[in-house]
Design an enzyme around this catalytic site. Structure first.
Site, short mmCIF file in Angstrom:
data_model
loop_
_atom_site.label_atom_id
_atom_site.label_comp_id
_atom_site.label_asym_id
_atom_site.label_seq_id
_atom_site.Cartn_x
_atom_site.Cartn_y
_atom_site.Cartn_z
N SER A 227 -39.96 4.12 -4.41
CA SER A 227 -39.28 3.70 -3.23
C SER A 227 -40.07 3.87 -1.76
CB SER A 227 -37.88 4.12 -2.89
OG SER A 227 -37.80 5.47 -2.70
N LYS B 31 -36.64 9.39 1.33
CA LYS B 31 -36.60 8.14 2.48
C LYS B 31 -37.18 8.38 3.90
CE LYS B 31 -34.09 6.09 -0.70
NZ LYS B 31 -34.72 4.79 -1.71
#
Length: 210
Positions: free
Chosen positions: A40, A85
């Site tokens: 990600s 993230k």
């Protein structure tokens, strides 16, 4: 015999025990090593990449963090725990997107750290060519505690992955609590990818377009 035992303690046991205590304290309160899990954050962080996790850093826009997702993502899969993230919005911020451009408090965000595909299709995904925290948080995808907000609440952050077309992030589940953040990711000196170092370690210094 007693003198030999005391000498043994001084020479071996006490130094080893002291070193072990120091390591535990450093890993608990200051720094530790962590492996990236999943794609990600590509292209800036690779799956299984070894990074440093700072537990003493303040958190700014553009920083990449690790957080415990078990209380954040209601769709978390069995066995998963930590998400990696990038912070996009801090407490009090508005966040919006339109036609490949990302805005925080109405200011254009510098997205040079990802390619045009991730800035457009990857960012839009199921949300269309225009969205904001207000529209995202009005859906039942978000946890009830995070719904119907126009700004990032106090003590919370809005995060997104760099590989947005595959990233399960704040767009899908809402804000993350500061208390659930494990630490800030730092690409270490032994990594030879200077672009990744710049995009991970220093993006907070040029988060907005000039």
């Amino acid at each position: 015999m007693q003198n030999k035992f005391i000498h043994f303690l001084k020479e071996w046991i006490i130094p080893i025990a002291t070193a072990a205590i120091v390591v535990v304290l450093v890993r608990t309160f200051l720094f530790t090593l962590a492996h990236v899990n999943g794609p990600s954050m590509m292209p800036n962080l690779q799956n299984k990449e070894l990074v440093i996790l700072s537990k003493i850093s303040s958190y700014q826009r553009g920083d990449v963090i690790v957080f415990d997702a078990r209380d954040e993502d209601p769709r978390i899969k069995s066995g998963e725990k930590d998400y990696v993230k990038r912070i996009i919005g801090i407490p009090g911020d508005t966040v919006s997107y339109k036609n490949s451009n990302l805005y925080v408090n109405g200011k254009l965000v510098n997205q040079d750290y990802i390619g045009i595909d991730e800035r457009t299709q990857g960012t839009e995904m199921s949300f269309g060519s225009s969205w904001s925290l207000k529209t995202l948080s009005s859906t039942d995808m978000w946890q009830k505690k995070d719904r119907n907000h126009e700004t990032v609440p106090q003590g919370e952050y809005f995060v997104m992955g760099d590989h947005r077309s595959v990233s399960n992030d704040g767009r899908y589940f809402g804000f993350i609590d500061k208390n659930h953040i494990t630490g800030k990711v730092i690409v270490p000196f032994w990594n030879t990818d200077n672009t990744a170092k710049q995009n991970i370690n220093h993006q907070n210094k040029h988060f907005f377009e000039n």
